[in-house]
Motif scaffolding. Structure first.
Motif, PDB file in Angstrom:
ATOM      1  N   GLY A   1       5.581   5.006   0.586  1.00 36.37           N
ATOM      2  CA  GLY A   1       5.114   3.749   1.143  1.00 36.37           C
ATOM      3  C   GLY A   1       4.545   3.917   2.535  1.00 36.37           C
ATOM      4  O   GLY A   1       4.737   4.944   3.198  1.00 36.37           O
ATOM      5  N   ALA A   2       3.844   2.899   2.986  1.00 39.68           N
ATOM      6  CA  ALA A   2       3.194   2.947   4.292  1.00 39.68           C
ATOM      7  C   ALA A   2       4.200   3.105   5.424  1.00 39.68           C
ATOM      8  O   ALA A   2       3.956   3.831   6.390  1.00 39.68           O
ATOM      9  CB  ALA A   2       2.356   1.687   4.498  1.00 39.68           C
ATOM     10  N   HIS A   3       5.362   2.449   5.324  1.00 38.93           N
ATOM     11  CA  HIS A   3       6.366   2.545   6.387  1.00 38.93           C
ATOM     12  C   HIS A   3       6.950   3.959   6.465  1.00 38.93           C
ATOM     13  O   HIS A   3       7.160   4.496   7.551  1.00 38.93           O
ATOM     14  CB  HIS A   3       7.474   1.517   6.157  1.00 38.93           C
ATOM     15  N   GLU A   4       7.202   4.544   5.302  1.00 43.01           N
ATOM     16  CA  GLU A   4       7.735   5.913   5.296  1.00 43.01           C
ATOM     17  C   GLU A   4       6.700   6.896   5.834  1.00 43.01           C
ATOM     18  O   GLU A   4       7.029   7.836   6.557  1.00 43.01           O
ATOM     19  CB  GLU A   4       8.146   6.313   3.878  1.00 43.01           C
ATOM     20  N   TYR A   5       5.447   6.676   5.481  1.00 42.47           N
ATOM     21  CA  TYR A   5       4.385   7.527   6.017  1.00 42.47           C
ATOM     22  C   TYR A   5       4.331   7.405   7.534  1.00 42.47           C
ATOM     23  O   TYR A   5       4.175   8.407   8.250  1.00 42.47           O
ATOM     24  CB  TYR A   5       3.035   7.139   5.420  1.00 42.47           C
ATOM     25  N   ASP A   6       4.435   6.189   8.036  1.00 40.75           N
ATOM     26  CA  ASP A   6       4.391   5.948   9.471  1.00 40.75           C
ATOM     27  C   ASP A   6       5.531   6.680  10.177  1.00 40.75           C
ATOM     28  O   ASP A   6       5.335   7.321  11.215  1.00 40.75           O
ATOM     29  CB  ASP A   6       4.472   4.444   9.745  1.00 40.75           C
ATOM     30  N   GLU A   7       6.730   6.622   9.607  1.00 35.18           N
ATOM     31  CA  GLU A   7       7.880   7.318  10.184  1.00 35.18           C
ATOM     32  C   GLU A   7       7.661   8.829  10.189  1.00 35.18           C
ATOM     33  O   GLU A   7       7.979   9.518  11.162  1.00 35.18           O
ATOM     34  CB  GLU A   7       9.142   6.975   9.396  1.00 35.18           C
ATOM     35  N   THR A   8       7.114   9.344   9.091  1.00 34.90           N
ATOM     36  CA  THR A   8       6.866  10.775   9.001  1.00 34.90           C
ATOM     37  C   THR A   8       5.809  11.212  10.000  1.00 34.90           C
ATOM     38  O   THR A   8       5.923  12.268  10.633  1.00 34.90           O
ATOM     39  CB  THR A   8       6.416  11.158   7.576  1.00 34.90           C
ATOM     40  N   TYR A   9       4.787  10.383  10.163  1.00 35.48           N
ATOM     41  CA  TYR A   9       3.717  10.707  11.100  1.00 35.48           C
ATOM     42  C   TYR A   9       4.248  10.848  12.523  1.00 35.48           C
ATOM     43  O   TYR A   9       3.971  11.845  13.215  1.00 35.48           O
ATOM     44  CB  TYR A   9       2.638   9.627  11.039  1.00 35.48           C
ATOM     45  N   TYR A  10       5.021   9.867  12.969  1.00 37.59           N
ATOM     46  CA  TYR A  10       5.530   9.917  14.344  1.00 37.59           C
ATOM     47  C   TYR A  10       6.607  10.980  14.516  1.00 37.59           C
ATOM     48  O   TYR A  10       6.764  11.543  15.606  1.00 37.59           O
ATOM     49  CB  TYR A  10       6.038   8.541  14.771  1.00 37.59           C
ATOM     50  N   ALA A  11       7.332  11.294  13.457  1.00 33.32           N
ATOM     51  CA  ALA A  11       8.298  12.388  13.521  1.00 33.32           C
ATOM     52  C   ALA A  11       7.575  13.717  13.722  1.00 33.32           C
ATOM     53  O   ALA A  11       8.032  14.592  14.464  1.00 33.32           O
ATOM     54  CB  ALA A  11       9.144  12.427  12.249  1.00 33.32           C
ATOM     55  N   TYR A  12       6.423  13.859  13.054  1.00 30.13           N
ATOM     56  CA  TYR A  12       5.635  15.082  13.215  1.00 30.13           C
ATOM     57  C   TYR A  12       5.070  15.173  14.627  1.00 30.13           C
ATOM     58  O   TYR A  12       5.116  16.235  15.264  1.00 30.13           O
ATOM     59  CB  TYR A  12       4.498  15.109  12.192  1.00 30.13           C
ATOM     60  N   ARG A  13       4.539  14.072  15.131  1.00 30.37           N
ATOM     61  CA  ARG A  13       3.966  14.074  16.476  1.00 30.37           C
ATOM     62  C   ARG A  13       5.021  14.319  17.550  1.00 30.37           C
ATOM     63  O   ARG A  13       4.686  14.742  18.662  1.00 30.37           O
ATOM     64  CB  ARG A  13       3.262  12.737  16.743  1.00 30.37           C
ATOM     65  N   ALA A  14       6.279  14.072  17.228  1.00 36.38           N
ATOM     66  CA  ALA A  14       7.355  14.282  18.194  1.00 36.38           C
ATOM     67  C   ALA A  14       7.794  15.746  18.267  1.00 36.38           C
ATOM     68  O   ALA A  14       8.542  16.129  19.173  1.00 36.38           O
ATOM     69  CB  ALA A  14       8.557  13.401  17.840  1.00 36.38           C
TER      70      ALA A  14
ATOM     71  N   MET B   1       0.846  -1.198   0.000  1.00 37.64           N
ATOM     72  CA  MET B   1       0.000   0.000   0.000  1.00 37.64           C
ATOM     73  C   MET B   1       0.871   1.234   0.000  1.00 37.64           C
ATOM     74  O   MET B   1       1.928   1.276   0.607  1.00 37.64           O
ATOM     75  CB  MET B   1      -0.900   0.012   1.240  1.00 37.64           C
ATOM     76  N   ALA B   2       0.434   2.265  -0.677  1.00 39.18           N
ATOM     77  CA  ALA B   2       1.172   3.518  -0.719  1.00 39.18           C
ATOM     78  C   ALA B   2       0.228   4.657  -0.384  1.00 39.18           C
ATOM     79  O   ALA B   2      -0.931   4.661  -0.780  1.00 39.18           O
ATOM     80  CB  ALA B   2       1.774   3.741  -2.106  1.00 39.18           C
ATOM     81  N   LEU B   3       0.722   5.618   0.364  1.00 37.52           N
ATOM     82  CA  LEU B   3      -0.083   6.752   0.775  1.00 37.52           C
ATOM     83  C   LEU B   3       0.608   8.049   0.399  1.00 37.52           C
ATOM     84  O   LEU B   3       1.819   8.169   0.547  1.00 37.52           O
ATOM     85  CB  LEU B   3      -0.318   6.728   2.297  1.00 37.52           C
ATOM     86  N   ARG B   4      -0.173   8.981  -0.075  1.00 39.69           N
ATOM     87  CA  ARG B   4       0.365  10.280  -0.438  1.00 39.69           C
ATOM     88  C   ARG B   4       0.247  11.217   0.749  1.00 39.69           C
ATOM     89  O   ARG B   4      -0.817  11.372   1.325  1.00 39.69           O
ATOM     90  CB  ARG B   4      -0.433  10.862  -1.617  1.00 39.69           C
ATOM     91  N   VAL B   5       1.332  11.853   1.169  1.00 45.14           N
ATOM     92  CA  VAL B   5       1.315  12.765   2.301  1.00 45.14           C
ATOM     93  C   VAL B   5       0.908  14.149   1.824  1.00 45.14           C
ATOM     94  O   VAL B   5       1.653  14.809   1.122  1.00 45.14           O
ATOM     95  CB  VAL B   5       2.690  12.840   2.989  1.00 45.14           C
ATOM     96  N   ILE B   6      -0.280  14.589   2.190  1.00 43.93           N
ATOM     97  CA  ILE B   6      -0.689  15.963   1.925  1.00 43.93           C
ATOM     98  C   ILE B   6      -0.259  16.821   3.103  1.00 43.93           C
ATOM     99  O   ILE B   6       0.401  17.828   2.949  1.00 43.93           O
ATOM    100  CB  ILE B   6      -2.218  16.055   1.746  1.00 43.93           C
ATOM    101  N   ARG B   7      -0.651  16.455   4.311  1.00 44.23           N
ATOM    102  CA  ARG B   7      -0.191  17.077   5.532  1.00 44.23           C
ATOM    103  C   ARG B   7      -0.764  16.285   6.689  1.00 44.23           C
ATOM    104  O   ARG B   7      -1.903  15.844   6.636  1.00 44.23           O
ATOM    105  CB  ARG B   7      -0.649  18.535   5.616  1.00 44.23           C
ATOM    106  N   LEU B   8       0.013  16.059   7.683  1.00 45.95           N
ATOM    107  CA  LEU B   8      -0.447  15.249   8.797  1.00 45.95           C
ATOM    108  C   LEU B   8      -1.561  15.933   9.560  1.00 45.95           C
ATOM    109  O   LEU B   8      -2.510  15.308  10.011  1.00 45.95           O
ATOM    110  CB  LEU B   8       0.732  14.948   9.724  1.00 45.95           C
TER     111      LEU B   8
END
Length: 355
Positions: A320-333, A1-8
């Motif tokens: 990819g989903a893993h990169e999105y996940d990393e970006t998401y938690y980086a933003y929340r940090a 699965m792939a997700l496009r990051v618009i903004r968290l």
């Protein structure tokens, strides 16, 4: 699965900070997250849009090539007509909406660079189309802000460019070989399913300046990365404006065109606007019911941004989903991003348990 990051996280509702103005709105509590928003109950209780409208309750866009003087014209027209001026958005427009003290890293702002585009427009990492796709979303969000301001206050808005004219850059990029045909198709699909939700501007002003003069001005710019913009790219923008955008927008919108010298006569431009009848376009068909639904849409910036999401793989804009996940938690940090605004002790929020 792939997700496009618009903004968290994209702000929605009346609490969003508008780039260019801050609209004070009533609230039950002092906390920003408790602010009242316009909704169906307000409409049921008698809140109406049309009584606020006046002769200058209009959306006006000022278009033109790079360094054409459209910004100065837009600002002066807004001052002359008592309208709100919104400067052209950049890649960090969301940070301005949310009131960030400093721009967040590009990883949370489209993963693209305007400077890199001008220095290496054919970069193999897809920066050129990623930038253009992101800028379309920023223009769409700003246009939603402009309509929200118009419907909420009755004050007209003057913008530099809009999502309706954004396609001139796609045309020029494709002609220069900066982006692939698949990118153009992707852009047209996204625009096709999103721009239809918005009414076009009441008036589009075009500043016509030869590409050769534009290139000359860019070489004198204080930004070094603008010194070597190809003349063919500038001509591509000019050609797209004249052959595509103006004929299309003119079917529903009033159009005024000026050369570089005429555009400096701000009083004349303002007078020309006042003489327009504004007797065509979908704005004439609107009433308080349609304004209600329009206002519900434009105040919800998550919903506006969501209009640009399509389940389609494109290497330039898909992660990819893993990169999105990393970006998401980086933003929340990041400081102040773990919880909703007003509930983060790490940035000094107080009395959280009372809110």
């Amino acid at each position: 699965m792939a997700l496009r990051v618009i903004r968290l996280v994209i702000p929605s509702g009346a609490t969003a900070l508008k780039a260019g103005t801050v609209s004070q709105k009533a609230g039950l509590h002092t906390s920003s997250v408790r602010s009242l928003q316009y909704g169906w109950l307000a409409y049921v209780l008698g809140e109406r849009t049309t009584p606020r409208f006046s002769q200058n309750s209009k959306i006006i866009t000022v278009d033109g090539n790079l360094a054409s003087g459209k910004g100065a014209l837009a600002q002066k027209v807004a001052e002359r007509l008592g309208m709100l001026y919104m400067p052209e958005p950049d890649t960090f427009y969301i940070d301005k909406m949310t009131g960030e003290k400093e721009p967040l890293p590009v990883a949370f702002n489209g993963m693209c660079s305007l400077e890199k585009f001008y220095l290496d427009p054919k970069a193999t990492d897809g920066n050129s189309y990623r930038l253009q796709s992101w800028m379309y979303i920023m223009r769409l969000l700003q246009y939603a802000d402009a309509i929200e301001h118009l419907l909420t206050t009755g004050q007209g808005v003057v913008l530099e460019r809009s999502p309706f004219s954004d396609m001139v850059f796609v045309d020029a990029m494709f002609k220069e070989g900066y982006i692939r045909k698949e990118c153009v198709d992707h852009y047209n699909e996204i625009k096709g399913i999103s721009i239809c939700e918005f009414l076009p501007p009441h008036l589009a002003i075009y500043v016509d300046i030869p590409a050769e003069e534009v290139q000359k001005r860019l070489k004198q710019s204080s930004k070094p990365y603008l010194h070597n913009v190809p003349l063919s790219y500038l001509k591509g923008i000019e050609e797209s404006y004249k052959k595509s955008f103006l004929p299309q927008i003119g079917a529903e919108t009033e159009v005024l065109a000026y050369d570089a010298t005429q555009a400096q006569d701000f009083e004349r431009v303002a007078e020309d606007i006042e003489y327009l009848k504004f007797d065509k376009g979908p704005w004439l068909e609107q009433d308080d019911v349609t304004y209600h639904h329009m206002r519900m849409l434009v105040q919800n910036k998550q919903r506006v941004a969501g209009l640009t999401h399509i389940p389609k793989f494109l290497p330039e804009t898909t992660i990819g989903a893993h990169e999105y996940d990393e970006t998401y938690y980086a933003y929340r940090a990041l400081p102040g991003k773990r919880y909703a605004p007003g509930y983060n002790e790490d940035v000094g929020d107080k009395h959280i348990w009372l809110k």
